[in-house]
Write an enzyme that holds these catalytic residues in place. Structure first.
Site, PDB file in Angstrom:
ATOM      1  CE  LYS A 181      -4.380  -1.783   1.405  1.00 12.32           C
ATOM      2  NZ  LYS A 181      -5.607  -1.686   2.174  1.00 12.32           N
ATOM      3  CE  LYS A 223     -13.000  -3.535  -0.748  1.00 10.55           C
ATOM      4  NZ  LYS A 223     -12.321  -3.576   0.543  1.00 10.55           N
ATOM      5  CE  LYS A 254      -5.719  -8.469  -2.109  1.00  9.22           C
ATOM      6  NZ  LYS A 254      -6.451  -8.265  -0.915  1.00  9.22           N
TER       7      LYS A 254
END
Ligand code: ATP
Ligand code: LTN
Length: 327
Positions: A111, A195, A192
Protein backbone atom coordinates in the site's frame (compact mmCIF):
# COMPACT_ATOMS: atom_id res chain seq x y z
CA UNK A 1 -19.46 -21.09 22.09
CA UNK A 2 -16.19 -19.90 20.58
CA UNK A 3 -15.82 -16.18 20.00
CA UNK A 4 -15.31 -15.01 16.40
CA UNK A 5 -14.24 -11.53 15.29
CA UNK A 6 -13.54 -10.12 11.84
CA UNK A 7 -13.41 -6.73 10.18
CA UNK A 8 -13.74 -5.17 6.77
CA UNK A 9 -12.78 -1.72 5.55
CA UNK A 10 -15.53 0.53 4.17
CA UNK A 11 -13.49 1.32 1.09
CA UNK A 12 -14.73 0.61 -2.41
CA UNK A 13 -17.41 -1.88 -3.28
CA UNK A 14 -17.37 -5.47 -2.09
CA UNK A 15 -16.17 -7.99 -4.67
CA UNK A 16 -16.35 -11.74 -5.16
CA UNK A 17 -12.98 -12.20 -3.41
CA UNK A 18 -14.29 -10.52 -0.25
CA UNK A 19 -17.46 -12.64 -0.40
CA UNK A 20 -15.78 -16.01 -0.94
CA UNK A 21 -12.66 -15.29 1.13
CA UNK A 22 -14.36 -13.73 4.11
CA UNK A 23 -18.00 -12.66 4.28
CA UNK A 24 -19.52 -15.99 3.28
CA UNK A 25 -17.71 -17.62 6.18
CA UNK A 26 -18.92 -14.93 8.54
CA UNK A 27 -22.48 -15.79 7.57
CA UNK A 28 -21.83 -19.45 8.40
CA UNK A 29 -19.95 -18.72 11.61
CA UNK A 30 -22.70 -16.53 13.06
CA UNK A 31 -24.77 -19.68 13.69
CA UNK A 32 -22.04 -21.65 15.46
CA UNK A 33 -20.03 -18.96 17.27
CA UNK A 34 -20.57 -15.79 19.26
CA UNK A 35 -19.66 -13.56 16.31
CA UNK A 36 -18.61 -9.90 16.15
CA UNK A 37 -18.26 -8.24 12.74
CA UNK A 38 -16.88 -4.77 12.44
CA UNK A 39 -16.87 -2.13 9.70
CA UNK A 40 -13.37 -0.81 10.37
CA UNK A 41 -13.81 2.84 9.45
CA UNK A 42 -10.70 3.99 11.37
CA UNK A 43 -8.58 1.67 9.23
CA UNK A 44 -9.99 3.35 6.12
CA UNK A 45 -8.51 6.69 7.25
CA UNK A 46 -4.97 5.35 6.84
CA UNK A 47 -5.11 6.59 3.24
CA UNK A 48 -6.46 10.09 2.40
CA UNK A 49 -10.27 10.42 2.22
CA UNK A 50 -12.69 13.27 1.39
CA UNK A 51 -14.75 14.67 4.30
CA UNK A 52 -17.89 12.55 4.77
CA UNK A 53 -16.73 9.77 2.45
CA UNK A 54 -15.94 7.19 5.14
CA UNK A 55 -19.25 7.76 6.94
CA UNK A 56 -21.28 7.23 3.78
CA UNK A 57 -19.37 4.13 2.80
CA UNK A 58 -19.62 2.68 6.31
CA UNK A 59 -23.42 2.70 6.06
CA UNK A 60 -23.26 1.17 2.60
CA UNK A 61 -20.84 -1.52 3.76
CA UNK A 62 -23.15 -2.41 6.65
CA UNK A 63 -26.08 -2.66 4.22
CA UNK A 64 -24.00 -4.85 1.92
CA UNK A 65 -23.05 -7.19 4.77
CA UNK A 66 -26.68 -7.49 5.85
CA UNK A 67 -27.63 -8.21 2.22
CA UNK A 68 -24.99 -10.98 2.15
CA UNK A 69 -26.78 -12.65 5.06
CA UNK A 70 -25.41 -11.30 8.33
CA UNK A 71 -28.30 -11.47 10.77
CA UNK A 72 -28.19 -8.88 13.57
CA UNK A 73 -30.36 -11.18 15.70
CA UNK A 74 -27.57 -13.75 15.89
CA UNK A 75 -24.35 -11.75 15.38
CA UNK A 76 -23.06 -8.36 16.47
CA UNK A 77 -22.50 -5.96 13.56
CA UNK A 78 -21.04 -2.57 14.39
CA UNK A 79 -18.82 0.30 13.30
CA UNK A 80 -15.31 0.49 14.78
CA UNK A 81 -15.36 4.21 15.67
CA UNK A 82 -18.58 3.71 17.67
CA UNK A 83 -16.60 1.72 20.24
CA UNK A 84 -13.82 3.97 21.49
CA UNK A 85 -11.89 1.17 23.17
CA UNK A 86 -10.53 0.19 19.73
CA UNK A 87 -8.45 3.39 19.55
CA UNK A 88 -7.59 3.24 23.23
CA UNK A 89 -6.32 -0.33 23.22
CA UNK A 90 -4.47 0.31 19.93
CA UNK A 91 -2.13 2.64 21.86
CA UNK A 92 -1.28 0.00 24.45
CA UNK A 93 -0.69 -2.48 21.64
CA UNK A 94 1.54 -0.09 19.66
CA UNK A 95 3.73 0.13 22.72
CA UNK A 96 4.38 -3.63 22.65
CA UNK A 97 4.85 -3.78 18.86
CA UNK A 98 8.27 -3.15 17.33
CA UNK A 99 9.00 -1.02 14.30
CA UNK A 100 10.78 -4.03 12.80
CA UNK A 101 7.63 -6.15 13.02
CA UNK A 102 5.56 -3.45 11.34
CA UNK A 103 8.14 -2.98 8.58
CA UNK A 104 7.85 -6.65 7.67
CA UNK A 105 4.10 -6.40 6.91
CA UNK A 106 3.67 -7.03 3.19
CA UNK A 107 0.32 -5.19 3.05
CA UNK A 108 2.09 -2.05 4.31
CA UNK A 109 4.79 -2.39 1.69
CA UNK A 110 2.22 -2.88 -1.10
CA UNK A 111 0.00 0.00 0.00
CA UNK A 112 2.84 2.43 0.82
CA UNK A 113 4.25 1.95 -2.69
CA UNK A 114 0.95 3.18 -4.12
CA UNK A 115 0.74 6.37 -1.99
CA UNK A 116 2.40 9.77 -2.36
CA UNK A 117 1.64 10.48 1.29
CA UNK A 118 2.38 7.54 3.59
CA UNK A 119 0.67 8.21 6.92
CA UNK A 120 1.95 6.99 10.27
CA UNK A 121 -1.47 5.34 10.60
CA UNK A 122 -0.82 3.16 7.55
CA UNK A 123 2.35 1.97 9.25
CA UNK A 124 0.79 1.26 12.66
CA UNK A 125 -2.44 -0.14 11.15
CA UNK A 126 -1.68 -3.76 12.21
CA UNK A 127 -1.54 -2.67 15.86
CA UNK A 128 -5.07 -1.25 15.54
CA UNK A 129 -6.12 -4.50 13.88
CA UNK A 130 -4.60 -6.48 16.76
CA UNK A 131 -6.53 -4.29 19.22
CA UNK A 132 -9.76 -4.95 17.29
CA UNK A 133 -9.28 -8.68 17.69
CA UNK A 134 -7.93 -8.78 21.26
CA UNK A 135 -10.73 -6.59 22.65
CA UNK A 136 -13.24 -9.41 22.19
CA UNK A 137 -11.31 -12.34 23.71
CA UNK A 138 -11.42 -13.73 20.19
CA UNK A 139 -10.75 -17.41 19.51
CA UNK A 140 -11.02 -17.34 15.70
CA UNK A 141 -10.60 -14.69 13.00
CA UNK A 142 -12.14 -15.68 9.64
CA UNK A 143 -10.18 -13.89 6.88
CA UNK A 144 -8.76 -14.38 3.40
CA UNK A 145 -5.21 -15.61 2.88
CA UNK A 146 -3.77 -12.08 2.58
CA UNK A 147 -4.57 -11.35 6.26
CA UNK A 148 -2.69 -14.30 7.74
CA UNK A 149 0.41 -12.21 8.44
CA UNK A 150 -1.60 -9.64 10.43
CA UNK A 151 -3.15 -12.38 12.58
CA UNK A 152 0.30 -13.86 13.23
CA UNK A 153 1.45 -10.43 14.40
CA UNK A 154 -1.62 -10.17 16.62
CA UNK A 155 -0.66 -13.46 18.28
CA UNK A 156 2.95 -12.33 18.76
CA UNK A 157 2.05 -9.01 20.37
CA UNK A 158 -0.65 -10.60 22.54
CA UNK A 159 1.89 -13.14 23.81
CA UNK A 160 4.40 -10.36 24.45
CA UNK A 161 1.82 -8.34 26.38
CA UNK A 162 0.81 -11.39 28.40
CA UNK A 163 4.46 -12.17 29.20
CA UNK A 164 5.20 -8.58 30.23
CA UNK A 165 2.08 -7.73 32.22
CA UNK A 166 0.58 -11.11 33.12
CA UNK A 167 -2.10 -13.13 31.41
CA UNK A 168 -4.54 -10.67 29.78
CA UNK A 169 -5.45 -11.58 26.22
CA UNK A 170 -6.83 -14.71 24.56
CA UNK A 171 -4.48 -15.77 21.73
CA UNK A 172 -6.55 -15.84 18.51
CA UNK A 173 -6.21 -18.05 15.44
CA UNK A 174 -6.83 -17.20 11.78
CA UNK A 175 -9.36 -19.36 9.96
CA UNK A 176 -8.78 -19.22 6.23
CA UNK A 177 -11.35 -21.04 4.06
CA UNK A 178 -10.29 -24.05 2.02
CA UNK A 179 -12.06 -22.76 -1.09
CA UNK A 180 -12.09 -19.11 -2.06
CA UNK A 181 -9.25 -17.98 0.20
CA UNK A 182 -7.56 -16.24 -2.68
CA UNK A 183 -9.78 -15.31 -5.60
CA UNK A 184 -7.67 -13.98 -8.44
CA UNK A 185 -8.33 -11.15 -10.90
CA UNK A 186 -10.10 -12.48 -14.02
CA UNK A 187 -7.84 -10.44 -16.30
CA UNK A 188 -4.57 -10.77 -14.38
CA UNK A 189 -4.97 -14.20 -12.72
CA UNK A 190 -1.60 -13.92 -11.03
CA UNK A 191 -2.90 -10.97 -8.93
CA UNK A 192 -5.54 -11.27 -6.22
CA UNK A 193 -8.92 -9.78 -7.02
CA UNK A 194 -8.78 -6.39 -5.34
CA UNK A 195 -10.76 -3.16 -5.17
CA UNK A 196 -7.58 -1.28 -5.82
CA UNK A 197 -6.82 -3.03 -9.13
CA UNK A 198 -5.90 -0.72 -12.03
CA UNK A 199 -8.83 -1.95 -14.11
CA UNK A 200 -12.34 -3.19 -13.21
CA UNK A 201 -12.41 -5.72 -16.06
CA UNK A 202 -11.15 -8.57 -13.87
CA UNK A 203 -12.99 -7.62 -10.65
CA UNK A 204 -16.51 -8.97 -10.04
CA UNK A 205 -18.40 -6.53 -7.83
CA UNK A 206 -21.32 -7.85 -5.80
CA UNK A 207 -23.58 -4.98 -6.82
CA UNK A 208 -22.68 -4.70 -10.49
CA UNK A 209 -25.06 -5.31 -13.36
CA UNK A 210 -25.36 -9.11 -13.69
CA UNK A 211 -25.01 -8.98 -17.48
CA UNK A 212 -21.62 -7.31 -16.90
CA UNK A 213 -20.69 -10.13 -14.49
CA UNK A 214 -21.41 -12.74 -17.13
CA UNK A 215 -19.37 -10.78 -19.71
CA UNK A 216 -16.39 -10.57 -17.33
CA UNK A 217 -16.36 -14.37 -16.97
CA UNK A 218 -16.68 -14.91 -20.72
CA UNK A 219 -13.69 -12.62 -21.30
CA UNK A 220 -11.64 -14.09 -18.43
CA UNK A 221 -7.99 -14.64 -19.35
CA UNK A 222 -7.06 -18.33 -19.66
CA UNK A 223 -4.17 -19.82 -21.67
CA UNK A 224 -3.57 -21.37 -25.06
CA UNK A 225 -3.04 -25.06 -24.30
CA UNK A 226 -6.77 -25.82 -24.21
CA UNK A 227 -6.54 -28.37 -21.37
CA UNK A 228 -8.86 -28.05 -18.35
CA UNK A 229 -6.68 -28.87 -15.33
CA UNK A 230 -6.41 -27.48 -11.80
CA UNK A 231 -2.84 -26.25 -11.58
CA UNK A 232 -2.60 -22.70 -10.16
CA UNK A 233 1.15 -22.40 -10.85
CA UNK A 234 1.11 -23.08 -14.57
CA UNK A 235 -2.58 -22.46 -15.35
CA UNK A 236 -3.62 -19.55 -13.11
CA UNK A 237 -6.60 -18.38 -15.19
CA UNK A 238 -8.28 -21.77 -15.60
CA UNK A 239 -7.50 -22.75 -12.00
CA UNK A 240 -9.08 -19.52 -10.76
CA UNK A 241 -12.31 -20.30 -12.65
CA UNK A 242 -12.31 -23.83 -11.21
CA UNK A 243 -11.72 -22.46 -7.70
CA UNK A 244 -14.54 -19.96 -8.01
CA UNK A 245 -16.96 -22.55 -9.40
CA UNK A 246 -15.83 -24.95 -6.66
CA UNK A 247 -16.35 -22.37 -3.94
CA UNK A 248 -19.87 -21.46 -5.04
CA UNK A 249 -21.00 -25.03 -5.72
CA UNK A 250 -19.17 -26.57 -2.76
CA UNK A 251 -17.16 -28.96 -4.96
CA UNK A 252 -13.44 -29.50 -5.28
CA UNK A 253 -11.75 -27.75 -8.22
CA UNK A 254 -9.92 -30.97 -9.13
CA UNK A 255 -13.20 -32.91 -9.47
CA UNK A 256 -14.73 -30.11 -11.52
CA UNK A 257 -11.75 -30.13 -13.89
CA UNK A 258 -12.59 -33.73 -14.84
CA UNK A 259 -16.01 -32.63 -16.05
CA UNK A 260 -14.80 -30.10 -18.63
CA UNK A 261 -12.89 -30.49 -21.84
CA UNK A 262 -13.23 -26.89 -23.07
CA UNK A 263 -12.85 -23.45 -21.58
CA UNK A 264 -16.13 -22.02 -23.00
CA UNK A 265 -18.53 -24.19 -20.95
CA UNK A 266 -16.36 -23.76 -17.83
CA UNK A 267 -16.59 -19.98 -18.20
CA UNK A 268 -20.34 -19.94 -18.80
CA UNK A 269 -21.13 -22.38 -15.97
CA UNK A 270 -18.98 -20.33 -13.58
CA UNK A 271 -20.72 -17.13 -14.72
CA UNK A 272 -24.18 -18.68 -14.22
CA UNK A 273 -23.32 -20.02 -10.77
CA UNK A 274 -21.93 -16.67 -9.60
CA UNK A 275 -24.89 -14.74 -11.01
CA UNK A 276 -27.26 -16.98 -9.02
CA UNK A 277 -25.31 -16.20 -5.84
CA UNK A 278 -25.30 -12.45 -6.51
CA UNK A 279 -28.94 -12.03 -7.55
CA UNK A 280 -30.57 -12.46 -4.10
CA UNK A 281 -27.83 -10.35 -2.49
CA UNK A 282 -28.63 -7.50 -4.87
CA UNK A 283 -32.36 -7.84 -4.18
CA UNK A 284 -31.87 -7.62 -0.42
CA UNK A 285 -29.50 -4.68 -0.81
CA UNK A 286 -32.10 -2.75 -2.84
CA UNK A 287 -34.59 -3.18 0.04
CA UNK A 288 -32.07 -2.14 2.69
CA UNK A 289 -31.07 1.12 0.98
CA UNK A 290 -34.72 2.19 1.19
CA UNK A 291 -34.40 2.30 4.98
CA UNK A 292 -31.05 3.79 6.05
CA UNK A 293 -32.45 4.71 9.48
CA UNK A 294 -33.23 1.05 10.11
CA UNK A 295 -29.61 0.07 9.41
CA UNK A 296 -28.39 2.96 11.60
CA UNK A 297 -30.49 1.64 14.48
CA UNK A 298 -29.15 -1.89 14.03
CA UNK A 299 -25.61 -0.51 14.13
CA UNK A 300 -26.38 1.37 17.35
CA UNK A 301 -27.57 -1.85 19.00
CA UNK A 302 -24.44 -3.58 17.66
CA UNK A 303 -22.19 -0.87 19.14
CA UNK A 304 -23.88 -1.27 22.52
CA UNK A 305 -23.35 -5.04 22.53
CA UNK A 306 -19.74 -4.63 21.38
CA UNK A 307 -19.00 -1.96 24.00
CA UNK A 308 -20.22 -4.28 26.77
CA UNK A 309 -17.47 -6.77 25.91
CA UNK A 310 -14.75 -4.35 24.78
CA UNK A 311 -14.94 -2.09 27.84
CA UNK A 312 -14.37 -5.04 30.20
CA UNK A 313 -11.38 -6.34 28.26
CA UNK A 314 -9.89 -2.84 27.94
CA UNK A 315 -10.25 -2.31 31.69
CA UNK A 316 -8.53 -5.66 32.28
CA UNK A 317 -5.60 -4.56 30.08
CA UNK A 318 -5.24 -1.20 31.85
CA UNK A 319 -5.37 -2.92 35.24
CA UNK A 320 -2.68 -5.38 34.20
CA UNK A 321 -0.42 -2.57 32.96
CA UNK A 322 -1.07 -0.88 36.29
CA UNK A 323 -1.86 2.68 35.24
CA UNK A 324 -2.83 4.92 38.16
CA UNK A 325 -6.59 4.56 38.64
CA UNK A 326 -8.52 7.84 38.51
CA UNK A 327 -10.30 8.34 41.85
P1 ATP B 1 -7.73 -3.90 -1.14
O1 ATP B 1 -7.40 -4.92 -2.17
O2 ATP B 1 -8.18 -2.59 -1.68
O3 ATP B 1 -6.72 -3.83 -0.05
P2 ATP B 1 -9.47 -5.88 -0.43
O4 ATP B 1 -10.26 -6.05 -1.66
O5 ATP B 1 -8.31 -6.78 -0.13
O6 ATP B 1 -8.98 -4.41 -0.41
P3 ATP B 1 -10.26 -5.86 2.33
O7 ATP B 1 -11.27 -4.95 2.91
O8 ATP B 1 -8.83 -5.56 2.61
O9 ATP B 1 -10.48 -5.94 0.77
O10 ATP B 1 -10.56 -7.36 2.75
C1 ATP B 1 -11.70 -7.82 3.42
C2 ATP B 1 -11.63 -9.33 3.55
O11 ATP B 1 -11.69 -9.94 2.26
C3 ATP B 1 -10.33 -9.84 4.19
O12 ATP B 1 -10.64 -10.91 5.07
C4 ATP B 1 -9.52 -10.34 3.04
O13 ATP B 1 -8.65 -11.39 3.40
C5 ATP B 1 -10.61 -10.85 2.09
N1 ATP B 1 -10.18 -10.76 0.69
C6 ATP B 1 -9.84 -9.63 0.02
N2 ATP B 1 -9.51 -9.91 -1.26
C7 ATP B 1 -9.64 -11.27 -1.40
C8 ATP B 1 -9.46 -12.18 -2.49
N3 ATP B 1 -9.08 -11.76 -3.69
N4 ATP B 1 -9.70 -13.49 -2.27
C9 ATP B 1 -10.11 -13.93 -1.05
N5 ATP B 1 -10.29 -13.13 0.01
C10 ATP B 1 -10.08 -11.81 -0.14
N1 LTN C 1 -6.80 -5.49 7.79
C1 LTN C 1 -8.03 -6.08 7.32
C2 LTN C 1 -9.26 -5.45 7.91
C3 LTN C 1 -9.31 -5.60 9.39
C4 LTN C 1 -9.54 -6.82 10.12
C5 LTN C 1 -9.54 -6.44 11.49
C6 LTN C 1 -9.74 -8.14 9.75
C7 LTN C 1 -9.15 -4.63 10.32
N2 LTN C 1 -9.30 -5.11 11.57
C8 LTN C 1 -9.69 -7.41 12.49
C9 LTN C 1 -9.90 -9.10 10.76
C10 LTN C 1 -9.90 -8.73 12.11
C11 LTN C 1 -8.05 -5.94 5.81
O1 LTN C 1 -7.42 -5.08 5.27
N3 LTN C 1 -8.79 -6.78 5.17
Amino acid sequence: MPRVFSGIQPTGDLHLGNLLGAVRNWVQDQHVADSFYCVVDLHALTVPKEPGEVGRSSLEMAQTLLACGLDPDVCTLFVQSHVREHSELAWLIQCVTSIGELRRMTQFKDKADKQDFVSAGLFTYPALQAADILLYDTDRVPVGEDQRQHIELTRDVAERFNARYGNTFVIPEATVPRAGARVMDLQVPTDKMSKSADSDAGVVYLMEDLAATARKFKRAVTDSDGDVRFDPATKPGVSNLLSILGAVTDRSPEDLADEYTQYGPLKSDTADAVVEVLRPIQERFAELVEDPTGTGELLAIGAEKATAVASDVYRRAVDQVGLLPRV
